[in-house]
Design a protein around this motif. Structure first.
Motif, PDB file in Angstrom:
ATOM      1  N   LEU A 351       0.899  -1.175   0.004  1.00 55.70           N
ATOM      2  CA  LEU A 351       0.013   0.052  -0.053  1.00 55.70           C
ATOM      3  C   LEU A 351       0.836   1.199   0.042  1.00 55.70           C
ATOM      4  O   LEU A 351       0.553   2.196  -0.671  1.00 55.70           O
ATOM      5  CB  LEU A 351      -0.922  -0.069   1.054  1.00 55.70           C
ATOM      6  N   VAL A 352       2.041   1.245   0.616  1.00 57.60           N
ATOM      7  CA  VAL A 352       2.907   2.317   0.694  1.00 57.60           C
ATOM      8  C   VAL A 352       3.590   2.512  -0.570  1.00 57.60           C
ATOM      9  O   VAL A 352       3.505   3.686  -1.187  1.00 57.60           O
ATOM     10  CB  VAL A 352       4.105   2.071   1.613  1.00 57.60           C
ATOM     11  N   TYR A 353       3.772   1.435  -1.281  1.00 52.57           N
ATOM     12  CA  TYR A 353       4.481   1.524  -2.816  1.00 52.57           C
ATOM     13  C   TYR A 353       3.392   1.839  -3.665  1.00 52.57           C
ATOM     14  O   TYR A 353       3.565   2.662  -4.416  1.00 52.57           O
ATOM     15  CB  TYR A 353       5.018   0.164  -3.203  1.00 52.57           C
ATOM     16  N   MET A 354       2.191   1.574  -3.344  1.00 50.73           N
ATOM     17  CA  MET A 354       1.248   2.460  -4.185  1.00 50.73           C
ATOM     18  C   MET A 354       0.980   3.668  -4.534  1.00 50.73           C
ATOM     19  O   MET A 354       1.089   4.501  -5.191  1.00 50.73           O
ATOM     20  CB  MET A 354      -0.240   1.674  -3.939  1.00 50.73           C
ATOM     21  N   LEU A 355       1.256   4.221  -2.946  1.00 47.45           N
ATOM     22  CA  LEU A 355       1.385   5.912  -2.849  1.00 47.45           C
ATOM     23  C   LEU A 355       2.522   6.289  -3.690  1.00 47.45           C
ATOM     24  O   LEU A 355       2.384   7.300  -4.239  1.00 47.45           O
ATOM     25  CB  LEU A 355       1.396   5.970  -1.422  1.00 47.45           C
TER      26      LEU A 355
END
Length: 383
Positions: A351-355
């Motif tokens: 999810l952080v990588y999606m940001l």
């Protein structure tokens, strides 16, 4: 209409790819949107998956209500618009030349000289011979350096070179928006430093040039004389006051004002949230609340459950990466994305990588599209 796609590949690299040239009957926003939809459909793409859009400053593209960006935002609120940074920078320079007569005169003189010389092969040859002799003499005296790409015929010294690094950086395909904002701030700081500290060195450089070429040097304490046939004096204003305060300082102030006016979008909430992903100085810009706010800009990517999980991931993510030596020297969000994929931490913090990926999709500049337009004369033909 030339269309270029910007995306992040499986290795975390920012990629820009020319998709195609689409014929349009006219350039009104509705026609352009229909052309984009047709091109996307042809390649199995959907505007609903778009997460950023960037154009130049034409009203049909960036109009608040009827522009292309507004039409796309109406059907897809997550396709956030960023006005091309390179065009905005160009406009700050153009406006100053229009607002300040003496700056405008400089560019007019340069244009006239280029037109006069360029119109005659004989004049061009004379200029080449003189320039060649000057370079040889400079190399022998150690005044100029030799090397690949140096001392080329077209390498005129840049006016207002403070923004040169910023301009060159904007042409990179892998430039991320947070780094571009940082370069903008650096350029503004350099202008301020120039205003405070560089007058004496500029005056010394100009004086040295005048001495070398037998040009009379004005006494800065003498009264300034207005240009014109009458050579009228200017009511007690000295040369120093005119050249330092009315020209040097005033032009820098105008440039700073234009940069502030043209780059107002860099202070919007979306971009301030993106800035929190910056890994510099051991992730000193990290702010969990703002990053959670950033996720709210993209409801298609983050459900209510995802937002709850994202909070925990961010807590673990920042502790993990601050303690990992491989991330100690990372500069910029683009480099961060590549390193995260290389270390497989994108699998641990999806999810952080999606940001991070979403922030990289925001287009800094449309330079790729402009290069396509510049090259179009090569492929244009009757066929």
């Amino acid at each position: 209409m030339a269309v270029v796609l910007r995306y992040v590949d499986n290795n975390g690299h920012i990629i820009e790819r020319f998709l195609g040239i689409q014929h349009v009957r006219d350039t009104i926003a509705n026609s352009l949107k229909a052309a984009i939809e047709a091109l996307f459909s042809k390649h199995g793409l959907s505007i609903s998956r778009l997460r950023g859009q960037g154009y130049d400053g034409a009203s049909n593209m960036r109009g608040e209500f009827n522009g292309l960006k507004a039409l796309i935002l109406n059907s897809n609120p997550s396709a956030y618009y960023v006005h091309c940074f390179a065009h905005r920078l160009q406009l700050t320079l153009v406006v100053v030349t229009k607002k300040h007569n003496e700056v405008g005169d400089v560019f007019n003189f340069i244009s006239s000289i280029i037109n006069i010389v360029g119109a005659s092969c004989k004049r061009m040859e004379v200029i080449r011979e003189k320039q060649y002799a000057r370079i040889i003499k400079g190399l022998e005296n150690g005044e100029i350096s030799s090397g690949r790409g140096l001392n080329q015929e077209t390498s005129l010294r840049r006016i207002l070179a403070v923004t040169n690094e910023f301009s060159q950086a904007l042409q990179r395909k892998d430039q991320d928006i947070e780094n571009a904002m940082s370069l903008l701030n650096t350029s503004k700081e350099r202008f301020k430093m120039m205003r405070e500290n560089d007058w004496e060195s500029l005056l010394e450089e100009v004086s040295s040039f005048c001495i070398k070429h037998d040009i009379n040097i004005l006494n800065m304490d003498d009264e300034y004389k207005l240009r014109g046939r009458s050579r009228r004096k200017s009511q007690g204003i000295t040369n120093l006051h005119h050249f330092r305060y009315e020209l040097f300082n005033n032009i820098i102030d105008m440039q700073l004002t234009e940069l502030d006016d043209r780059f107002t979008e860099t202070s919007t909430e979306l971009l301030l949230c993106v800035a929190c992903l910056n890994p510099s100085d051991s992730f000193s810009a990290f702010n969990k609340e703002k990053l959670l706010r950033l996720a709210l800009f993209y409801p298609s990517e983050f459900s209510i459950v995802d937002l709850m999980v994202l909070g925990d991931q961010l807590d673990t993510y920042i502790i993990d990466l601050r303690g990992d030596d491989e991330f100690s020297d990372i500069k910029g969000i683009a480099s961060l994305a590549e390193k995260i994929v290389k270390t497989k931490k994108n699998l641990i913090f999806p999810l952080v990588y999606m940001l991070i990926k979403l922030s990289l999709l925001l287009p800094v500049a449309t330079a790729t599209v402009e290069r396509v337009f510049s090259a179009m004369h090569i492929v244009k033909s009757r066929l």
